[in-house]
Design an enzyme around this catalytic site. Structure first.
Site, mmCIF file in Angstrom:
data_model
loop_
_atom_site.group_PDB
_atom_site.id
_atom_site.type_symbol
_atom_site.label_atom_id
_atom_site.label_comp_id
_atom_site.label_asym_id
_atom_site.label_seq_id
_atom_site.Cartn_x
_atom_site.Cartn_y
_atom_site.Cartn_z
ATOM 1 N NE ARG A 188 81.973 -45.269 18.220
ATOM 2 C CZ ARG A 188 81.599 -44.307 17.383
ATOM 3 N NH1 ARG A 188 80.552 -44.486 16.609
ATOM 4 N NH2 ARG A 188 82.266 -43.181 17.334
ATOM 5 C CG HIS A 244 79.529 -42.707 22.003
ATOM 6 N ND1 HIS A 244 79.511 -41.938 20.867
ATOM 7 C CD2 HIS A 244 80.730 -43.306 22.021
ATOM 8 C CE1 HIS A 244 80.674 -42.067 20.231
ATOM 9 N NE2 HIS A 244 81.420 -42.905 20.897
ATOM 10 C CG ASN A 247 76.596 -39.419 20.210
ATOM 11 O OD1 ASN A 247 77.499 -40.250 20.284
ATOM 12 N ND2 ASN A 247 76.168 -38.729 21.247
ATOM 13 C CG HIS A 254 88.743 -49.240 18.809
ATOM 14 N ND1 HIS A 254 89.435 -48.063 18.898
ATOM 15 C CD2 HIS A 254 87.441 -48.927 19.034
ATOM 16 C CE1 HIS A 254 88.586 -47.078 19.177
ATOM 17 N NE2 HIS A 254 87.375 -47.572 19.272
HETATM 18 C C1 HEM Z 1 89.334 -43.401 23.781
HETATM 19 C C2 HEM Z 1 89.216 -42.997 22.578
HETATM 20 C C3 HEM Z 1 88.301 -43.572 21.539
HETATM 21 C C4 HEM Z 1 88.166 -43.048 20.301
HETATM 22 C C5 HEM Z 1 88.885 -41.814 19.758
HETATM 23 C C6 HEM Z 1 87.240 -43.875 19.587
HETATM 24 C C7 HEM Z 1 86.844 -43.643 18.288
HETATM 25 C C8 HEM Z 1 86.076 -44.495 17.533
HETATM 26 C C9 HEM Z 1 85.725 -44.289 16.158
HETATM 27 C C10 HEM Z 1 86.132 -43.093 15.315
HETATM 28 C C11 HEM Z 1 85.001 -45.354 15.750
HETATM 29 C C12 HEM Z 1 84.421 -45.582 14.365
HETATM 30 C C13 HEM Z 1 83.031 -45.009 14.286
HETATM 31 C C14 HEM Z 1 82.438 -45.183 12.918
HETATM 32 O O1 HEM Z 1 83.057 -44.764 11.949
HETATM 33 O O2 HEM Z 1 81.341 -45.751 12.796
HETATM 34 C C15 HEM Z 1 84.876 -46.236 16.874
HETATM 35 C C16 HEM Z 1 84.212 -47.434 16.847
HETATM 36 C C17 HEM Z 1 84.071 -48.236 17.935
HETATM 37 N N1 HEM Z 1 84.468 -47.970 19.227
HETATM 38 FE FE1 HEM Z 1 85.680 -46.467 19.797
HETATM 39 N N2 HEM Z 1 86.811 -44.885 20.391
HETATM 40 C C18 HEM Z 1 87.417 -44.747 21.609
HETATM 41 C C19 HEM Z 1 87.208 -45.551 22.729
HETATM 42 C C20 HEM Z 1 86.357 -46.616 22.759
HETATM 43 C C21 HEM Z 1 85.998 -47.339 23.968
HETATM 44 C C22 HEM Z 1 86.485 -47.012 25.361
HETATM 45 C C23 HEM Z 1 85.132 -48.322 23.584
HETATM 46 C C24 HEM Z 1 84.431 -49.365 24.399
HETATM 47 C C25 HEM Z 1 84.744 -49.755 25.570
HETATM 48 C C26 HEM Z 1 84.995 -48.229 22.142
HETATM 49 C C27 HEM Z 1 84.257 -49.099 21.390
HETATM 50 C C28 HEM Z 1 84.088 -49.003 20.025
HETATM 51 C C29 HEM Z 1 83.452 -50.033 19.220
HETATM 52 C C30 HEM Z 1 82.936 -51.372 19.702
HETATM 53 C C31 HEM Z 1 83.429 -49.546 17.901
HETATM 54 C C32 HEM Z 1 82.840 -50.234 16.657
HETATM 55 C C33 HEM Z 1 81.413 -49.785 16.469
HETATM 56 C C34 HEM Z 1 80.669 -50.520 15.362
HETATM 57 O O3 HEM Z 1 81.218 -51.396 14.710
HETATM 58 O O4 HEM Z 1 79.483 -50.192 15.146
HETATM 59 N N3 HEM Z 1 85.724 -47.174 21.690
HETATM 60 N N4 HEM Z 1 85.537 -45.689 17.961
#
Ligand code: HEM
Ligand SMILES: *[C@@H]1O[C@H](CO)[C@@H](O)[C@H](O)[C@H]1NC(C)=O
Length: 387
Positions: free
Chosen positions: A128, A132, A161, A260
């Site tokens: 993530r 970002h 962030n 996700h």
């Molecule tokens: C396109 C729209 C996307 C939205 C709206 C979105 C939104 C989010 C949100 C809200 C979280 C939870 C954050 C938290 O509460 O800590 C999250 C986690 C995450 N996102 Fe996304 N995301 C998107 C795309 C992506 C993409 C493109 C990737 C990677 C290629 C990605 C990888 C991740 C990962 C790996 C997590 C887990 C992070 C953790 O466990 O620390 N996301 N995302």
């Protein structure tokens, strides 16, 4: 007794600090990072996370020259055909450090694995962090800077962030080792790209080559984050347009959202939707009832896995859930409901291998978005500060 004291203290803190938070968290404004600061418990009403509420009169702060005046049309085909190529990816190459620092990728791999042994949840966090970084002024490690020469707020302080993006310490450790081995050679932006690859491989993606030669950015501005990082209540069209602006197609968006499959979201971010009667109607009934129980958020650190059955493994099963209206975040459900994206997900869901192959291509493309190369930027000595 001790517990009771903590709960009381927590309640007190929430009451005392909440109004402050509510007024302090204006979009684009500085958010102080207060360790251990408590967000509201689930006190009656549903939770709208202050950090992720959409700003009124949303404006695009991004002033990156390659993106100015791009209307970003959605043509539905998802190719972004008319978009000028916003990357200079041609300048990156595999084996970039073969002569100058042959141990570079090995060092990244060793240090990151040491960190995973202590904390496996670091893998999704790094993925993530990389995403970002790349979506805000390109993959230039700007998200790692603690300060920028102008003294303005940096990206990591931005509302989208600030509190939940993590992994900075592991990157510092890697960089320190690299500086000991070959000082001034390996950019922080490449460290992030290598660490991202190792994180994905750790969670089940077959290993792949990462082209390198990125240079580190000289600035980091919180105001560049808004409009460039997707939000959990984004519509499908908003996400498609954002990705098109970065030169990424609808299919690549759908493939990448499969990330996700690993990691977690914070309870306070996802809860509101499960307690909102309008939004609840769109959610699978059984899943809704389960989630209503699980989203009585206790504190601001409580997390919920995106994929409760295989939280640590990249698994195309995540699309099964999305297609059945069992999405942890609204944006994922919105994407699954968009007809083109829906069609793509239906193909990916039963094709783990094909999905991962496409994922690797897409994440490498993400890693080339608006990169600095040649003599642009610099090679930072420390990832948190410009030289
Ligand atoms: C396109 C729209 C996307 C939205 C709206 C979105 C939104 C989010 C949100 C809200 C979280 C939870 C954050 C938290 O509460 O800590 C999250 C986690 C995450 N996102 Fe996304 N995301 C998107 C795309 C992506 C993409 C493109 C990737 C990677 C290629 C990605 C990888 C991740 C990962 C790996 C997590 C887990 C992070 C953790 O466990 O620390 N996301 N995302
Ligand atoms: C927050 O709540 C969760 C779930 O009840 C709990 O597991 C965790 O220990 C709590 N964290 C803190 C810092 O109180």
């Amino acid at each position: 007794m001790a517990n009771r004291g903590r709960i009381l203290a927590a309640t007190f803190l929430s009451c005392a600090i909440l109004p402050l938070l509510a007024s302090a968290f204006h979009p684009g404004q500085h958010i102080p990072h207060i360790p251990g600061l408590l967000f509201p418990g689930h006190e009656g009403g549903h939770l709208a996370h202050p950090i992720f509420s959409k700003p009124e009169g949303e404006s695009d702060y991004d002033n990156h020259p390659t993106e100015q005046d791009q209307p970003a049309p959605v043509d539905g085909s998802g190719n972004g055909a008319q978009q000028p190529e916003p990357t200079q990816g041609g300048a990156l190459r595999v084996g970039f450090y073969a002569q100058s620092c042959p141990q570079a990728e090995k060092i990244v791999n060793e240090v990151i694995h040491k960190n995973f042994r202590k904390d496996p949840t670091l893998a999704p966090a790094i993925v993530r962090l990389f995403f970002h970084d790349c979506f805000v002024t390109g993959c230039d490690a700007s998200i790692l800077l603690d300060a920028t020469p102008t003294g303005e707020d940096v990206e990591k302080k931005a509302p989208h962030n600030g509190i939940f993006v993590r992994g900075y310490e592991a990157i510092d450790q890697i960089k320190a080792q690299l500086e000991a081995e070959c000082p001034g050679v390996v950019s922080c932006a490449d460290v992030l790209a290598f660490a991202n690859r190792d994180s994905l491989v750790y969670t089940g993606v077959p290993t792949y080559d990462v082209a390198a030669g990125r240079r580190d950015g000289l600035a980091s501005l919180a105001k560049n984050v808004e409009g460039n990082i997707p939000l959990p209540d984004d519509t499908a069209e908003e996400m498609i347009q954002l990705f098109q602006r970065k030169g990424m197609s609808l299919e690549e968006l759908v493939v990448l959202i499969g990330a996700h499959s690993i990691g977690t979201a914070h309870c306070t971010i996802v809860a509101g939707r499960f307690h909102d009667p309008q939004k609840a109607k769109l959610i699978d009934r059984g899943y809704l009832i389960k989630m209503q129980g699980l989203t009585i958020c206790q504190n601001n650190t409580q997390e919920l896995p995106f994929d409760p059955y295989s939280q640590h493994k990249m698994d195309s099963h995540i699309y099964t859930d999305l297609l059945k209206n069992k999405a942890l975040i609204e944006s994922d459900q919105n994407l699954a409901s968009e007809p083109h994206a829906n069609g793509i997900m239906k193909k990916l869901v039963s094709d783990q291998k094909g999905w991962l192959a496409k994922f690797v291509t897409a994440i490498n493309k993400l890693g080339e978005v608006e990169v600095l190369t040649g003599n642009q930027g610099e090679i930072r000595k420390q990832c948190r500060a410009v030289n």
